[in-house]
Design an enzyme around this catalytic site. Structure first.
Site, mmCIF file in Angstrom:
data_model
loop_
_atom_site.group_PDB
_atom_site.id
_atom_site.type_symbol
_atom_site.label_atom_id
_atom_site.label_comp_id
_atom_site.label_asym_id
_atom_site.label_seq_id
_atom_site.Cartn_x
_atom_site.Cartn_y
_atom_site.Cartn_z
ATOM 1 N NE ARG A 1 -3.107 0.941 2.910
ATOM 2 C CZ ARG A 1 -3.704 1.460 3.886
ATOM 3 N NH1 ARG A 1 -4.028 0.525 4.875
ATOM 4 N NH2 ARG A 1 -3.881 2.912 4.167
ATOM 5 C CG LEU A 2 0.533 3.960 -3.178
ATOM 6 C CD1 LEU A 2 0.205 5.110 -4.113
ATOM 7 C CD2 LEU A 2 1.773 3.434 -3.660
ATOM 8 C CB ALA A 3 -0.974 4.756 3.292
ATOM 9 C CE LYS A 4 -0.609 -0.049 6.986
ATOM 10 N NZ LYS A 4 -1.413 -0.985 7.122
ATOM 11 N NE ARG A 5 6.290 0.969 -3.392
ATOM 12 C CZ ARG A 5 6.348 1.935 -4.334
ATOM 13 N NH1 ARG A 5 5.672 3.131 -4.196
ATOM 14 N NH2 ARG A 5 7.321 1.570 -5.054
#
Ligand code: GLU
Length: 293
Positions: free
Chosen positions: A252-256
């Site tokens: 996921r982008l938010a966590k990436r």
């Protein structure tokens, strides 16, 4: 029927491509393919977490949306300025005997969960073990007078009172609400006086939002929001939980780590309107995909 949708970012960091993906879809739902007219598209800044919200992130959000060509109706609404509205909703729930003060710290809860052989889990991990639900009225009154506290919903009682509930999701169809799985969630945080669940439910109704467009990561939260709508006698919008954007590694982008921010793309001279048009047409930039789950 003319539709009203919204984009509701939390200004706790810079926006990334996943936010653009979400905003473009919410905007397109209200406004068609980018033309003005038609429905209303609102911008709500979800800044109840005053410890983590920053004015410079708000500035960047406004600049990012302008760069994408996403215009909103009326001025942006700030949740930090609407605390009285949320307090009123909490009072309504207090009057129904559906909330109770919780004095637990995170450490208290972790200890309690660790000590229990089979702690039930919701979408965000173990659910609250209910420690403060069973305090006597006398203890509660005494502690209320002197200790910082959150307010939690008495989920079992609320669910029993509300009866069976459903909502409509564009992807999942008719969904039977199952808020009980989330346990006694917090409706008013110790530090903020309100929680995401209560603020978002009250605001979507107060702002006349007919269509909530947001990521699938918030699907489980909608069970709780549907219950709050029933308890507070608020209308239920249609929900559109879209798949999340992931990077080429599937994360996921938010966590990436290192996902490019919209600001960095904007400052690098990327054409924001062209990017928005691509996203609207379902074309993702190279290296990004939609999560399948
Ligand atoms: N403020 C939430 C977030 O940034 C979104 C809330 C919502 O769309 O309901 O994740």
């Amino acid at each position: 029927m003319s539709r009203t949708s919204r984009f509701a970012p939390s200004p706790t960091g810079r926006l990334h491509l996943g936010h653009a993906w979400s905003a473009v879809q919410a905007h397109a739902l209200a406004r068609g393919d980018g033309a003005t007219g038609g429905g209303r598209f609102l911008l709500r800044i979800e800044d109840i977490d005053q410890g983590r919200s920053r004015p410079e992130h708000v500035e960047a959000i406004l600049a990012d949306l302008a760069w994408l060509g996403i215009d909103h109706d009326g001025p942006a609404v700030f949740q930090s300025q609407r605390l009285a509205l949320y307090a009123q909703a909490l009072e309504q729930l207090k009057a129904q005997g559906l909330v109770y003060p919780c004095f637990c710290t995170r450490a208290d809860i972790a200890r309690e969960v660790a000590a229990s052989a089979s702690a039930p889990h919701g979408s965000d991990g173990p659910v609250y073990p209910g420690t403060c639900r069973s305090l006597s009225e006398a203890v509660r009154a005494e502690r209320l007078a002197g200790e910082p506290h959150a307010w939690r919903i008495d989920m079992a009682r609320a669910v029993a009172g509300a009866g069976p509930l459903t909502w409509h999701d564009a992807g999942a169809g008719t969904v039977i609400a199952d808020p009980a799985a989330q346990g006694d969630v917090v409706l008013a945080r110790k530090d903020a006086g309100v929680s995401y669940h209560l603020a978002v439910t009250v605001d979507d109704a107060a702002q006349g939002v007919t269509d909530v467009v947001r990521g699938r990561d918030l699907f489980a939260a909608t069970h709780v929001h549907r219950l709050l709508q029933a308890l507070l006698d608020l209308p239920t919008p249609d929900y559109h939980h879209h798949p999340l954007l992931v990077g080429s590694d599937g994360a996921r982008l938010a966590k990436r780590h290192g996902a490019p921010t919209l600001e960095s793309m904007r400052l690098a001279g990327v054409d924001g309107r062209a990017l928005a048009a691509d996203l609207r047409a379902g074309r993702l930039p190279l290296g990004f995909a939609l999560a399948t789950a």
